[in-house]
Design an enzyme around this catalytic site. Structure first.
Site, PDB file in Angstrom:
ATOM      1  N   GLU A 119      -2.839   6.041   7.698  1.00 26.41           N
ATOM      2  CA  GLU A 119      -2.127   6.756   8.767  1.00 26.41           C
ATOM      3  C   GLU A 119      -2.597   6.295  10.149  1.00 26.41           C
ATOM      4  O   GLU A 119      -2.607   7.047  11.109  1.00 26.41           O
ATOM      5  CB  GLU A 119      -2.295   8.291   8.639  1.00 26.41           C
ATOM      6  CG  GLU A 119      -1.949   8.873   7.280  1.00 26.41           C
ATOM      7  CD  GLU A 119      -0.458   8.852   6.979  1.00 26.41           C
ATOM      8  OE1 GLU A 119       0.229   7.967   7.515  1.00 26.41           O
ATOM      9  OE2 GLU A 119       0.012   9.692   6.205  1.00 26.41           O
ATOM     10  N   PHE A 139       0.824  -1.218   0.000  1.00 21.00           N
ATOM     11  CA  PHE A 139       0.000   0.000   0.000  1.00 21.00           C
ATOM     12  C   PHE A 139       0.860   1.271   0.000  1.00 21.00           C
ATOM     13  O   PHE A 139       0.577   2.217   0.737  1.00 21.00           O
ATOM     14  CB  PHE A 139      -0.949   0.022   1.205  1.00 21.00           C
ATOM     15  CG  PHE A 139      -1.870  -1.150   1.283  1.00 21.00           C
ATOM     16  CD1 PHE A 139      -2.787  -1.400   0.274  1.00 21.00           C
ATOM     17  CD2 PHE A 139      -1.824  -2.029   2.360  1.00 21.00           C
ATOM     18  CE1 PHE A 139      -3.645  -2.488   0.328  1.00 21.00           C
ATOM     19  CE2 PHE A 139      -2.679  -3.117   2.426  1.00 21.00           C
ATOM     20  CZ  PHE A 139      -3.588  -3.357   1.405  1.00 21.00           C
ATOM     21  N   GLU A 191      -9.987   3.118  14.350  1.00 19.53           N
ATOM     22  CA  GLU A 191     -10.046   2.252  15.527  1.00 19.53           C
ATOM     23  C   GLU A 191      -8.751   2.347  16.334  1.00 19.53           C
ATOM     24  O   GLU A 191      -8.771   2.405  17.574  1.00 19.53           O
ATOM     25  CB  GLU A 191     -10.308   0.802  15.098  1.00 19.53           C
ATOM     26  CG  GLU A 191     -11.720   0.546  14.567  1.00 19.53           C
ATOM     27  CD  GLU A 191     -11.954   1.097  13.164  1.00 19.53           C
ATOM     28  OE1 GLU A 191     -13.133   1.241  12.781  1.00 19.53           O
ATOM     29  OE2 GLU A 191     -10.967   1.383  12.451  1.00 19.53           O
TER      30      GLU A 191
END
Length: 388
Positions: free
Chosen positions: A364, A155, A368
């Site tokens: 980032e 990612f 949660e």
């Protein structure tokens, strides 16, 4: 306590707004639809200093407070959250290199990055370690005067199209946790670096996202950022600012969506009159504006705490990221709803703003995880008085 912006701050925001309208607005929809990474537009942003907003002056950065940087990012994101988000990631990586790199590395990369001529990616996440960043497995072994890197990242924004990777890798043993992680500046085109396919994403389509694998990649020992074992600390310091940046992108997307919704309500007629005359829709607009202002002020508070080096700056950054990305997405979603079926088609920018804003609640550090950070701090005995 002064909530008003200074003349300089307003000037930064005005310059960013003009740039966004001239260089981003005419092209953002096409970049999204065709998956174009607009490196030329980013370079133009660099000419205005937007690629090194808070990077040290020693490498050509503006060294602005984080608060001032939010003003620029918000204006850009009101038009194009995806491209803006990459610019914020580049700013974070550039600041990290400019702050912790050795002189030779700063000289090689610093001004090229702050000018936007070269671009940087931030490489922390791995296929098996997202929220648990301290468990990364990519290794960097010191062999003679070089580090040899093996492992993989996932990612990674800009991967395959950027020039330097700010990489976190393990230099300690497998049980060393956060204390065994170090940071490096890695030229992105070295032998042994391989890029995966360009991920097909829901949003953020104007920036490529790929996996990266490292197979015996060799870099000079001087490419270490800081000292061995400081990488996790450096990464977290970067993420405090990164969380403010992404929160700001959500505020910007919400501001853009609110402006579109307000205009549409005055233009669109139903039952013989503008839909702005219906009180139920006025209430919806009022709630959107209230949530947006609250999110903006929380982001600016967190930025001010980070600028001041406050003890609880990380907590405020987590709060701002959690609240602003949730609130920003909700505002964009309500703006789309106000547009009815038109909000769902690509002729209008609402569906693009919605798709781009959704990922802000994940990256980032997921929201949660932001709650975990905040909750742990709030269990400390002094928290109710210290964090307020």
């Amino acid at each position: 306590m002064d909530f008003e912006l200074s003349e300089d701050q307003r000037a930064f925001a005005d310059t960013a707004r003009q740039f966004a309208q001239a260089e981003l607005a005419p092209h953002a929809a096409r970049w999204d639809a065709e998956g174009i990474f607009p490196v030329e537009a980013i370079a133009k942003a660099g000419e205005l200093g937007f690629c090194g907003l808070y990077a040290p002056e020693s490498i050509g950065g503006l060294q602005l407070p984080r608060l001032d940087a939010t003003l620029v990012f918000e204006e850009l994101a009101a038009v194009d959250p995806s491209t803006t988000a990459f610019i914020t990631i580049h700013n974070m990586a550039t600041w990290m290199l400019g702050t912790w790199a050795q002189d030779a590395v700063r000289a090689e990369w610093g001004e090229a990055l702050t000018s936007g001529r070269k671009l940087a990616s931030y490489c922390l996440t791995e296929p098996g370690s997202g929220s648990d960043a301290a468990s990364i497995k990519t290794r960097a072994e010191l062999v003679g005067g070089e580090y040899v890197i093996n492992g993989g990242k996932a990612f990674i924004s800009g991967a395959g199209s950027t020039h330097v990777l700010v990489l976190m890798a393990r230099t300690g043993d497998a049980q060393s946790g956060a204390a065994g992680i170090s940071a490096f500046a890695v030229p992105a085109d070295l032998p042994g670096i391989h890029y995966g396919k360009k991920e097909e994403k829901m949003g953020w389509n104007s920036q490529p996202t790929r996996q990266i694998s490292f197979d015996n990649v060799r870099i000079p020992a001087q490419n270490l950022l800081g000292r061995e074992g400081e990488g996790f600390k450096i990464a977290m310091k970067g993420l405090d600012g990164g969380r403010i940046n992404i929160a700001t992108c959500s505020v910007g997307a919400a501001q853009g969506a609110l402006a579109h919704a307000q205009r549409y309500m005055q233009e669109r007629k139903q039952f013989g009159k503008p839909i702005a005359s219906f009180q139920a829709l006025q209430f919806k607009l009022a709630d959107m504006a209230t949530e947006l202002v609250a999110a903006r002020q929380m982001v600016r508070l967190a930025a001010s705490k980070l600028d001041a080096g406050a003890r609880d700056a990380s907590t405020y950054c987590a709060m701002a990221k959690r609240f602003a990305t949730d609130a920003g997405f909700n505002v964009v979603n309500e703006a789309l709803q106000l547009h009815g079926g038109y909000g769902y088609i690509r002729e209008y920018p609402l569906e693009r703003l919605l798709r781009d804003a959704r990922v802000h609640q994940i990256l980032e550090g997921t929201n949660e995880i932001m709650r975990v950070i905040i909750g742990r701090r709030m269990l400390d005995g002094d928290a109710p008085d210290a964090v307020r």
